[in-house]
Design a protein around this motif. Structure first.
Motif, PDB file in Angstrom:
ATOM      1  N   ALA A   1       0.838  -1.205   0.000  1.00 48.72           N
ATOM      2  CA  ALA A   1       0.000   0.000   0.000  1.00 48.72           C
ATOM      3  C   ALA A   1       0.869   1.250   0.000  1.00 48.72           C
ATOM      4  N   ILE A   2       1.902   1.249   0.822  1.00 49.40           N
ATOM      5  CA  ILE A   2       2.819   2.391   0.881  1.00 49.40           C
ATOM      6  C   ILE A   2       3.565   2.540  -0.435  1.00 49.40           C
ATOM      7  N   ALA A   3       4.039   1.426  -0.991  1.00 44.41           N
ATOM      8  CA  ALA A   3       4.771   1.475  -2.267  1.00 44.41           C
ATOM      9  C   ALA A   3       3.893   2.008  -3.389  1.00 44.41           C
ATOM     10  N   THR A   4       2.637   1.583  -3.431  1.00 42.96           N
ATOM     11  CA  THR A   4       1.713   2.076  -4.451  1.00 42.96           C
ATOM     12  C   THR A   4       1.475   3.569  -4.277  1.00 42.96           C
ATOM     13  N   ALA A   5       1.259   4.003  -3.046  1.00 42.48           N
ATOM     14  CA  ALA A   5       1.038   5.427  -2.769  1.00 42.48           C
ATOM     15  C   ALA A   5       2.250   6.255  -3.193  1.00 42.48           C
ATOM     16  N   GLU A   6       3.441   5.784  -2.887  1.00 46.90           N
ATOM     17  CA  GLU A   6       4.658   6.502  -3.269  1.00 46.90           C
ATOM     18  C   GLU A   6       4.825   6.552  -4.786  1.00 46.90           C
ATOM     19  N   ARG A   7       4.448   5.465  -5.466  1.00 44.47           N
ATOM     20  CA  ARG A   7       4.599   5.399  -6.921  1.00 44.47           C
ATOM     21  C   ARG A   7       3.651   6.364  -7.639  1.00 44.47           C
ATOM     22  N   ILE A   8       2.412   6.487  -7.160  1.00 43.37           N
ATOM     23  CA  ILE A   8       1.444   7.334  -7.861  1.00 43.37           C
ATOM     24  C   ILE A   8       1.467   8.790  -7.393  1.00 43.37           C
ATOM     25  N   ALA A   9       2.111   9.054  -6.261  1.00 42.78           N
ATOM     26  CA  ALA A   9       2.119  10.402  -5.678  1.00 42.78           C
ATOM     27  C   ALA A   9       2.562  11.509  -6.642  1.00 42.78           C
ATOM     28  N   PRO A  10       3.582  11.306  -7.470  1.00 40.04           N
ATOM     29  CA  PRO A  10       4.008  12.401  -8.356  1.00 40.04           C
ATOM     30  C   PRO A  10       2.952  12.849  -9.371  1.00 40.04           C
TER      31      PRO A  10
ATOM     32  N   LYS B   1      -0.415  12.894  -8.673  1.00 43.05           N
ATOM     33  CA  LYS B   1      -1.646  13.227  -7.953  1.00 43.05           C
ATOM     34  C   LYS B   1      -1.460  14.456  -7.084  1.00 43.05           C
ATOM     35  N   ALA B   2      -2.573  15.109  -6.727  1.00 41.09           N
ATOM     36  CA  ALA B   2      -2.519  16.249  -5.810  1.00 41.09           C
ATOM     37  C   ALA B   2      -2.209  15.767  -4.395  1.00 41.09           C
ATOM     38  N   GLY B   3      -2.717  14.599  -4.053  1.00 35.68           N
ATOM     39  CA  GLY B   3      -2.485  14.033  -2.737  1.00 35.68           C
ATOM     40  C   GLY B   3      -2.810  12.558  -2.719  1.00 35.68           C
ATOM     41  N   VAL B   4      -2.175  11.838  -1.813  1.00 34.61           N
ATOM     42  CA  VAL B   4      -2.383  10.392  -1.686  1.00 34.61           C
ATOM     43  C   VAL B   4      -2.295  10.021  -0.212  1.00 34.61           C
ATOM     44  N   VAL B   5      -3.167   9.114   0.202  1.00 33.59           N
ATOM     45  CA  VAL B   5      -3.091   8.562   1.548  1.00 33.59           C
ATOM     46  C   VAL B   5      -3.236   7.043   1.447  1.00 33.59           C
ATOM     47  N   ALA B   6      -2.370   6.322   2.160  1.00 32.24           N
ATOM     48  CA  ALA B   6      -2.474   4.870   2.283  1.00 32.24           C
ATOM     49  C   ALA B   6      -2.837   4.588   3.740  1.00 32.24           C
ATOM     50  N   PHE B   7      -3.769   3.669   3.938  1.00 33.88           N
ATOM     51  CA  PHE B   7      -4.195   3.370   5.303  1.00 33.88           C
ATOM     52  C   PHE B   7      -4.635   1.920   5.426  1.00 33.88           C
ATOM     53  N   SER B   8      -4.683   1.475   6.662  1.00 25.59           N
ATOM     54  CA  SER B   8      -5.208   0.149   6.957  1.00 25.59           C
ATOM     55  C   SER B   8      -6.449   0.312   7.818  1.00 25.59           C
ATOM     56  N   GLN B   9      -7.292  -0.717   7.774  1.00 30.57           N
ATOM     57  CA  GLN B   9      -8.515  -0.672   8.564  1.00 30.57           C
ATOM     58  C   GLN B   9      -8.931  -2.093   8.917  1.00 30.57           C
TER      59      GLN B   9
END
Length: 77
Positions: A31-40, A42-50
Motif C-alpha cells: 500500500a505504501i509502495a503504491t502510494a509513493e509510486r502514484i504520488a508524483p 496526484k494532488a495528494g495520496v493517503v495509504a491506510f489500513s482498517q
C-alpha cells in the motif's frame, strides 16, 4: 477480523479535490509502495489500513500508513 490495506488518491480540479477510485493492496508495504509510486501524478495520496469484522460489519478507525500532498481537510480530522 481482517485487515484491509487501501490507497486513496486525489486530483486537483480547479479549487476542488476529486477522489480517484479506491485501490486495494495485500500488505501495508505494498500500500505504501503504491502510494509513493502514484504520488508524483496526484494532488495528494493517503495509504491506510482498517480492521474489519465481516461477521458484524464493524469497521475500526483507519490507521494512516503514508500521506503526501494536498488532502481534504475532513479526511484528516
Amino acid at each position: 477480523m481482517t485487515t484491509n490495506f487501501l490507497i486513496q488518491s486525489f486530483q486537483q480540479r480547479g479549487r476542488k479535490l476529486v477522489s480517484d477510485p479506491l485501490q486495494r493492496a495485500k500488505t501495508a508495504e505494498s500500500a505504501i509502495a503504491t502510494a509513493e509510486r502514484i504520488a508524483p501524478t496526484k494532488a495528494g495520496v493517503v495509504a491506510f489500513s482498517q480492521e474489519v469484522d465481516l461477521e458484524t460489519d464493524c469497521y475500526d478507525e483507519p490507521l494512516v500508513l503514508f500521506k503526501i500532498g494536498t488532502l481534504p481537510a475532513e479526511l484528516m480530522d
